[in-house]
Design a protein around this motif. Structure first.
Motif, short mmCIF file in Angstrom:
data_model
loop_
_atom_site.label_atom_id
_atom_site.label_comp_id
_atom_site.label_asym_id
_atom_site.label_seq_id
_atom_site.Cartn_x
_atom_site.Cartn_y
_atom_site.Cartn_z
N LEU A 19 78.27 52.62 -30.91
CA LEU A 19 78.04 53.78 -31.55
C LEU A 19 77.46 54.32 -32.78
O LEU A 19 77.95 55.10 -33.42
CB LEU A 19 79.60 55.51 -31.53
CG LEU A 19 80.06 55.29 -30.00
CD1 LEU A 19 81.76 55.92 -30.22
CD2 LEU A 19 79.62 55.81 -28.98
N THR A 24 75.29 57.30 -29.99
CA THR A 24 75.56 58.62 -30.72
C THR A 24 75.17 59.31 -29.47
O THR A 24 75.48 60.61 -29.65
CB THR A 24 76.10 58.88 -32.25
OG1 THR A 24 76.89 57.85 -32.57
CG2 THR A 24 76.27 60.03 -32.04
N ALA A 44 83.50 51.32 -29.40
CA ALA A 44 83.21 51.12 -30.77
C ALA A 44 84.50 49.66 -31.96
O ALA A 44 85.10 50.13 -31.22
CB ALA A 44 83.42 52.67 -31.63
N LYS A 49 86.06 56.18 -37.50
CA LYS A 49 85.20 56.53 -37.61
C LYS A 49 84.76 57.52 -36.68
O LYS A 49 83.36 58.80 -37.44
CB LYS A 49 84.01 55.26 -37.64
CG LYS A 49 82.77 55.78 -38.33
CD LYS A 49 81.90 54.45 -38.87
CE LYS A 49 80.67 54.61 -38.87
NZ LYS A 49 79.51 54.06 -39.38
N HIS A 50 85.06 57.51 -35.33
CA HIS A 50 84.04 58.11 -34.77
C HIS A 50 84.78 59.58 -33.73
O HIS A 50 84.63 60.20 -33.33
CB HIS A 50 83.12 58.15 -33.71
CG HIS A 50 82.68 56.44 -34.25
ND1 HIS A 50 80.85 57.00 -34.11
CD2 HIS A 50 82.73 54.99 -33.73
CE1 HIS A 50 80.72 55.80 -34.75
NE2 HIS A 50 81.32 54.22 -34.61
N TRP A 53 83.34 63.67 -34.04
CA TRP A 53 82.32 63.94 -33.71
C TRP A 53 82.52 63.94 -32.32
O TRP A 53 82.24 64.64 -31.24
CB TRP A 53 80.74 63.63 -34.36
CG TRP A 53 80.92 62.32 -33.83
CD1 TRP A 53 81.11 61.08 -34.52
CD2 TRP A 53 80.56 61.81 -32.36
NE1 TRP A 53 81.06 60.07 -33.84
CE2 TRP A 53 80.34 60.17 -32.62
CE3 TRP A 53 80.16 62.21 -31.40
CZ2 TRP A 53 79.39 59.32 -31.20
CZ3 TRP A 53 79.78 61.27 -30.01
CH2 TRP A 53 79.24 60.12 -30.28
N LEU A 54 84.00 62.85 -31.76
CA LEU A 54 83.67 62.88 -30.02
C LEU A 54 84.53 63.82 -29.62
O LEU A 54 84.89 64.39 -28.75
CB LEU A 54 84.58 61.53 -30.11
CG LEU A 54 83.32 60.16 -30.06
CD1 LEU A 54 84.66 58.62 -30.34
CD2 LEU A 54 82.87 60.51 -29.62
#
Length: 276
Positions: A19, A24, A44, A49-50, A53-54
Motif C-alpha cells: 500500500l 493506495t 501491507a 499505518k493504513h 484511510w482504509l
C-alpha cells in the motif's frame, strides 16, 4: 412475449499486496468503482499505518497477510518490495489466477513463475507502467527486432540507495551535473537498480529479451522528472519514444504507474478495448 434477461456476472475479486503510492491509488480507484471488479483484500508491511484511510473507503477490504490473499481473491496487484514477489505471485498463478506484477525486474530471478502459470492456467501481467509504446514493441517482436536501446535520466534522489550505487561507492549526493552511472543490459540493470528500472525489464520482455536490450542510466540533478527514451530498430519499423514521468510520493516511482494499473483493470470488462 417475455424480454430476455441480462446475463448476470460475478465480480472478480481483487487483492492488493503493498500500500505504497501505487497500491493506495489503485485501492481508491477500485473503491470508487471499476466495472466487474471489487476490492476484496489488501496486505501491507505495517497495516496500522493504513487503518485510517482504509476505514474511510465505502467498502473496507479485509486486511490480510500476503499468504492469505489467494484464498479470497481472483487477481492480485503486486506493489510490494521485489523480494516478496514469489510469495505473492506463486499462490495466484499456481491456482490458475492472475497476478499483475509491477516488480518486473524480479521476474528475471523467478522465471519459473512463468512456467508455473503456464502449467496451472494462470497468468502474469506486466502493465505498461511508466513507459509508452509497449504495444508497438510487442507487435514488432512478432517480426524481427534488430536492436532496442533505452536511455533513462532520473533526479539524483530517485537513485539513492540502489545496490549498484552502494556497491560501486558512487557518492550521488555530490553530483552537480548529468552523469552516466550505468551502461549495460536490462538484466544487469534489474539487479543493480531493482526499485528503479522495472520499465527496462518490461521493455525487454515485450521485445528481444533482457540480455539484448541495452540501457544507459544517468543521474541528472537538472531534471525533476523520470525521463525514458527508447529507440527500436526492426524489420517492420524504426521508431523512438520518449516520456517524462512526474514522480509520485516515492521518488523512485512515477505517478503514471498507478494510472496504468487502473487502466488495465478497466479494460477487463470494457465494451471497447484499445491497444493490443
Amino acid at each position: 412475449m417475455t424480454n430476455p434477461t441480462k446475463a448476470t456476472r460475478t465480480d472478480l475479486r481483487v487483492a492488493i499486496a503493498g500500500l505504497g503510492p501505487i497500491g493506495t491509488k489503485v485501492a481508491q480507484a477500485l473503491d470508487r468503482g471499476i466495472d466487474g471488479l471489487v476490492l476484496a483484500a489488501v496486505s501491507a508491511q505495517n497495516p496500522e499505518k493504513h487503518r485510517s484511510w482504509l476505514g474511510d473507503l465505502a467498502t473496507a477490504p479485509a486486511v490480510l497477510g500476503i499468504e492469505k490473499l489467494a484464498d479470497v481473491a481472483d487477481i492480485v496487484i503486486e506493489c510490494a518490495p521485489a523480494k516478496l514477489i514469489r510469495s505473492i505471485v506463486a499462490p495466484f498463478v499456481g491456482s490458475g489466477k492472475t497476478a499483475v506484477v509491477l516488480s518486473a525486474g524480479a521476474l528475471l530471478e523467478n522465471e519459473d513463475l512463468i512456467e508455473l502459470a503456464k502449467q496451472s492456467g494462470g497468468q502474469i501481467v506486466v502493465p505498461t507502467g511508466a513507459l509508452i509504446g509497449l504495444d508497438a514493441v510487442t507487435a514488432a517482436a512478432v517480426g524481427k527486432i534488430h536492436s532496442v536501446r533505452m536511455v533513462t535520466r532520473k533526479p539524483v534522489q530517485g537513485l539513492a540507495g540502489a545496490p549498484y550505487i552502494v556497491e560501486n561507492n558512487i557518492d550521488i549526493e555530490r553530483i552537480t551535473e548529468p552523469l552516466r552511472i550505468f551502461e549495460g543490459t536490462a538484466r544487469e540493470a534489474a539487479k543493480g537498480f531493482p526499485a528503479n528500472l522495472n520499465v527496462a525489464v518490461a521493455l525487454s520482455l515485450a521485445g528481444i529479451g533482457p540480455d539484448r536490450t541495452r540501457l544507459e542510466i544517468w543521474a541528472d540533478p537538472t531534471v525533476t522528472r523520470n525521463i525514458h527514451r527508447v529507440e527500436v530498430e526492426s524489420d517492420a519499423a524504426r521508431f523512438s519514444m520518449s516520456i517524462e514521468n512526474i514522480p509520485s510520493e516515492n521518488p523512485k516511482t512515477g505517478r503514471i504507474t498507478a494510472l496504468s494499473v487502473i487502466a488495465y483493470l478497466r479494460k477487463l470488462h470494457a465494451p471497447l478495448r484499445v491497444g493490443t
